[in-house]
Write a protein that holds these residues in place. Structure first.
Motif: not given
Length: 356
Positions: A302-306, A309-315, A322-331
């Motif tokens: 739900t959060n990812d989709a929203r 959607e908002l980024v698409a509205e702004a651009f 979308g790229i899964d960033s769960q590993t990046i955020v560990r740092q």
């Protein structure tokens, strides 16, 4: 009229820079996972524009990329040997200014000091990357040595028209530029970034953020005087009050021409933890490239989709990736933190160079 301007991120780009992870960085415990994420980012960027990679082991990076990128994408990748402490190109790469009055004038490649976000981490090797790339002819322009002032690319946002956003919690944090006052720091920013107005925000530091509150984790400038910003609707979230205070400041903010902003509120990702510590997950840390926006996601449907959607509205008219960033955020960072874009005026660089 200023002779130079800090362009907006959506200004047409010549390339994007990545600094590649290896086993001697903090990524060592999950190097395979972060390497896969880097490959995804590299493929996404190289589909649209050239990619410059600073790497301790260039041949190794080339081999990894060749397994996932097609021939056209690989042709847009240039790899340069540069040892590195870490991989946050946004904060150690050049900040580029463009001429406004003389199109034949060179762009200015501003080389500020990066000191590991207030001397928290080693940064000596990262601080040498810009000079190494410049000496090897990667970017055209005039290198300007600003080693006397600490400034990270993630701590500023520009609309390309003279307004620069930043946060007091970061720029006035310990071990940056003390004993300078906020007024003195603002004067330096205006002079060196050729800005007409610095808009300061005093709230919005995410829990777990090593940067002391980089603007690119909470508020992003988009076309048509639009700001995408991180909001929080959960009153039980310990970040709620601070993000509400940020929202109040945003509602009062104006650009250098006195115009208010159109505000779009991004969702707050559900809390992510690593070894019991909350991570600074944010959808605001997206990268704008030629024709696309690459957005961090966190396997939260739900959060990812929203957020997408908002980024698409702004651009409008951009591809949204979308790229899964769960590993990046560990740092404690995300996609924008790992990358730095360069405007088309810095187009001179050599492709497919290894061990330069």
């Amino acid at each position: 009229m200023n002779k130079y301007i800090l362009p907006a991120e959506w200004h047409t780009q010549s390339c994007v820079q990545l600094t590649w992870p290896h086993e001697d960085t903090d990524w060592r415990d999950y190097l395979d996972d972060i390497t896969e994420t880097f490959v995804q980012i590299a493929k996404a960027v190289a589909h649209y524009e050239p990619l410059v990679i600073a790497a301790k082991y260039p041949e190794r990076v080339r081999e990894v990329l060749a397994e996932s990128l097609n021939d056209d994408e690989m042709a847009r990748v240039s790899i340069y040997e540069c040892d590195n402490n870490d991989t946050w190109a946004r904060d150690h790469a050049f900040i580029t200014l463009l001429p406004t009055t003389d199109a034949s004038a060179p762009c200015r490649l501003l080389d500020f000091r990066f000191n590991g976000w207030g001397e928290k981490f080693a940064a000596d090797k990262d601080n040498r990357i810009n000079r190494t790339l410049y000496d090897n002819g990667v970017f055209s322009g005039e290198r300007v040595d600003y080693d006397d002032f600490v400034l990270e690319g993630g701590s500023i946002e520009s609309d390309g028209r003279g307004t620069v956003l930043t946060t007091s919690v970061c720029l006035m944090a310990p071990h940056r530029n003390q004993p300078m006052t906020q007024a003195e720091v603002e004067a330096v920013l205006k002079e060196r970034l050729c800005a007409r107005k610095i808009v300061w925000f005093d709230h919005g530091q995410l829990i777990g953020d090593d940067t002391d509150g980089h603007i690119d984790t909470i508020v992003r400038i988009c076309p048509d005087n639009t700001l995408l910003y991180v909001g929080c609707d959960d009153e039980n979230d310990p970040q709620y009050a601070d993000l509400k205070a940020l929202e109040n400041q945003l509602q009062q903010a104006t650009d250098a021409d006195g115009k208010p902003y159109r505000l779009l509120k991004l969702p707050m990702p559900d809390a992510l933890y690593d070894d019991g510590d909350r991570l600074p997950a944010t959808y605001a840390n997206f990268l704008i490239i030629n024709g696309a926006v690459i957005v961090p996601t966190y396997n939260q449907e739900t959060n990812d989709a929203r957020a997408l959607e908002l980024v698409a509205e702004a651009f409008p008219g951009y591809d949204i990736i979308g790229i899964d960033s769960q590993t990046i955020v560990r740092q404690h960072g995300s996609i924008h933190c790992l990358t730095m874009q360069y405007p088309e005026e810095c187009r001179r660089f050599r492709q497919n160079v290894v061990n330069v």
